[in-house]
Design a protein around this motif. Structure first.
Motif, PDB file in Angstrom:
ATOM      1  N   LEU A  90       0.847  -1.193   0.000  1.00 40.31           N
ATOM      2  CA  LEU A  90       0.000   0.000   0.000  1.00 40.31           C
ATOM      3  C   LEU A  90       0.881   1.240   0.000  1.00 40.31           C
ATOM      4  O   LEU A  90       1.792   1.366   0.824  1.00 40.31           O
ATOM      5  CB  LEU A  90      -0.916  -0.012   1.231  1.00 40.31           C
ATOM      6  CG  LEU A  90      -1.987   1.075   1.332  1.00 40.31           C
ATOM      7  CD1 LEU A  90      -3.205   0.554   2.080  1.00 40.31           C
ATOM      8  CD2 LEU A  90      -1.453   2.314   2.053  1.00 40.31           C
ATOM      9  N   PHE A  91       0.625   2.143  -0.947  1.00 39.73           N
ATOM     10  CA  PHE A  91       1.344   3.410  -1.037  1.00 39.73           C
ATOM     11  C   PHE A  91       0.472   4.521  -0.448  1.00 39.73           C
ATOM     12  O   PHE A  91      -0.726   4.597  -0.757  1.00 39.73           O
ATOM     13  CB  PHE A  91       1.676   3.748  -2.491  1.00 39.73           C
ATOM     14  CG  PHE A  91       2.742   2.868  -3.094  1.00 39.73           C
ATOM     15  CD1 PHE A  91       4.075   3.242  -3.046  1.00 39.73           C
ATOM     16  CD2 PHE A  91       2.408   1.670  -3.712  1.00 39.73           C
ATOM     17  CE1 PHE A  91       5.060   2.439  -3.598  1.00 39.73           C
ATOM     18  CE2 PHE A  91       3.383   0.858  -4.269  1.00 39.73           C
ATOM     19  CZ  PHE A  91       4.716   1.238  -4.215  1.00 39.73           C
ATOM     20  N   VAL A  92       1.076   5.369   0.366  1.00 43.59           N
ATOM     21  CA  VAL A  92       0.339   6.463   0.998  1.00 43.59           C
ATOM     22  C   VAL A  92       1.049   7.783   0.717  1.00 43.59           C
ATOM     23  O   VAL A  92       2.231   7.947   1.044  1.00 43.59           O
ATOM     24  CB  VAL A  92       0.222   6.262   2.520  1.00 43.59           C
ATOM     25  CG1 VAL A  92      -0.484   7.457   3.161  1.00 43.59           C
ATOM     26  CG2 VAL A  92      -0.534   4.978   2.835  1.00 43.59           C
ATOM     27  N   ALA A 142       5.362   4.928   2.681  1.00 41.20           N
ATOM     28  CA  ALA A 142       5.008   6.322   2.922  1.00 41.20           C
ATOM     29  C   ALA A 142       5.783   7.193   1.946  1.00 41.20           C
ATOM     30  O   ALA A 142       7.015   7.202   1.951  1.00 41.20           O
ATOM     31  CB  ALA A 142       5.323   6.723   4.356  1.00 41.20           C
ATOM     32  N   LEU A 143       5.070   7.910   1.099  1.00 36.17           N
ATOM     33  CA  LEU A 143       5.681   8.734   0.063  1.00 36.17           C
ATOM     34  C   LEU A 143       5.859  10.153   0.586  1.00 36.17           C
ATOM     35  O   LEU A 143       4.930  10.960   0.595  1.00 36.17           O
ATOM     36  CB  LEU A 143       4.812   8.724  -1.198  1.00 36.17           C
ATOM     37  CG  LEU A 143       4.647   7.350  -1.858  1.00 36.17           C
ATOM     38  CD1 LEU A 143       3.528   7.385  -2.898  1.00 36.17           C
ATOM     39  CD2 LEU A 143       5.958   6.900  -2.496  1.00 36.17           C
ATOM     40  N   LEU A 171       6.571  -0.560   7.584  1.00 36.67           N
ATOM     41  CA  LEU A 171       6.494   0.632   6.747  1.00 36.67           C
ATOM     42  C   LEU A 171       7.892   1.042   6.300  1.00 36.67           C
ATOM     43  O   LEU A 171       8.839   1.033   7.087  1.00 36.67           O
ATOM     44  CB  LEU A 171       5.827   1.777   7.512  1.00 36.67           C
ATOM     45  CG  LEU A 171       5.646   3.108   6.773  1.00 36.67           C
ATOM     46  CD1 LEU A 171       4.346   3.793   7.202  1.00 36.67           C
ATOM     47  CD2 LEU A 171       6.826   4.054   7.026  1.00 36.67           C
ATOM     48  N   VAL A 172       7.998   1.401   5.037  1.00 37.40           N
ATOM     49  CA  VAL A 172       9.224   1.973   4.489  1.00 37.40           C
ATOM     50  C   VAL A 172       8.891   3.358   3.951  1.00 37.40           C
ATOM     51  O   VAL A 172       7.950   3.514   3.167  1.00 37.40           O
ATOM     52  CB  VAL A 172       9.815   1.091   3.371  1.00 37.40           C
ATOM     53  CG1 VAL A 172      11.002   1.798   2.704  1.00 37.40           C
ATOM     54  CG2 VAL A 172      10.232  -0.267   3.922  1.00 37.40           C
ATOM     55  N   ALA A 173       9.637   4.353   4.383  1.00 37.47           N
ATOM     56  CA  ALA A 173       9.446   5.719   3.894  1.00 37.47           C
ATOM     57  C   ALA A 173      10.428   5.986   2.761  1.00 37.47           C
ATOM     58  O   ALA A 173      11.574   5.526   2.800  1.00 37.47           O
ATOM     59  CB  ALA A 173       9.659   6.718   5.019  1.00 37.47           C
ATOM     60  N   THR A 174       9.972   6.713   1.759  1.00 44.95           N
ATOM     61  CA  THR A 174      10.859   7.109   0.669  1.00 44.95           C
ATOM     62  C   THR A 174      10.464   8.488   0.181  1.00 44.95           C
ATOM     63  O   THR A 174       9.482   9.077   0.647  1.00 44.95           O
ATOM     64  CB  THR A 174      10.847   6.077  -0.475  1.00 44.95           C
ATOM     65  OG1 THR A 174      11.953   6.338  -1.351  1.00 44.95           O
ATOM     66  CG2 THR A 174       9.543   6.142  -1.284  1.00 44.95           C
TER      67      THR A 174
END
Length: 244
Positions: free
Chosen positions: A100-102, A181-182, A212-215
């Motif tokens: 899931l992209f947020v 997390a974008l 969660l991975v933030a980028t």
């Protein structure tokens, strides 16, 4: 640092950027010739990367937990963002997605069409998803807030607090193996951390028990393409969580 160390770092950076570009179908970068840019644009149109101008507004999800959440949201007027919106941007994709992209919130195109990430940043996100062997149909894409902030400003704390529980309900319904997390604002909203994105990215974080991975946000990558190699490393980390 010696000159050789600097050259080695540059080689690694360029190599990772090239790997990302090849894996994502080829990106037009700053300094590319007009001919190569035109060829890349034609290729993007051929593979459906660029959404058509007459893309219809998405209907609400049919059946299941997401439909119930959308019904609960209704024609929301819970915060001031409702006053200037055209459409609520609920989310789109696979209701059983493993990934899931947020993002932070809808922009002008998203507000017009009712779908997240359909502008230039959305086209880049499509390529990022393609780089790990997926399409929009395989993932789910949502935002922290469902209405466009005026002039694309950052959502205010009370607006996030009002809206984010609907995102958590979406996450609980989808039960993804990993969340991406974008951008810093999405990462902060989901993890509570105020650290800059450069410190948050590159590792697995926790968000209410979810990996969660933030980028970097695709809009940032459009302005700073040199950061794409970092985003590529983050995408590979996400894929390892999904496949693990």
């Amino acid at each position: 640092m010696t000159p050789d160390d600097g050259r080695d770092d540059l080689k690694r950076s360029l190599g990772a950027t090239l790997e990302f570009a090849v894996g994502s179908g080829g990106w037009v970068v700053e300094g590319a010739s007009a001919q190569s840019a035109g060829q890349a644009q034609e290729g993007a149109q051929a593979d459906g990367t660029n959404p058509p101008a007459d893309l219809p507004i998405l209907s609400s999800p049919e059946g299941g937990p997401l439909a119930a959440i959308r019904e609960e949201l209704g024609e929301c007027t819970r915060c001031r963002l409702s006053q200037g919106r055209t459409h609520i941007v609920f989310g789109v994709g696979n209701p059983d997605a493993a990934l899931l992209f947020v993002g932070e919130g809808p922009g002008a195109e998203e507000d017009k069409r009712g779908e997240p990430f359909v502008g230039r940043a959305g086209q880049l996100l499509d390529r990022m998803i393609a780089a790990i062997g997926m399409t929009r149909k395989d993932v789910y894409i949502a935002n922290v807030v469902k209405c466009r902030p005026p002039q694309n400003r950052d959502p205010r704390e009370d607006e996030v607090a009002t809206c984010i529980e609907f995102l958590w309900k979406q996450i609980d319904a989808i039960r993804p193996r990993a969340i991406c997390a974008l951008g810093a604002h999405a990462a902060k909203s989901l993890t509570g951390s105020a650290e800059p994105i450069g410190r948050l990215r590159g590792r697995v974080l926790q968000a209410r028990g979810h990996n969660l991975v933030a980028t970097y946000h695709p809009a940032y990558l459009l302005r700073h393409p040199v950061a794409k190699h970092h985003a590529w490393e983050d995408l590979k980390l996400l894929l390892s969580l999904v496949e693990g």
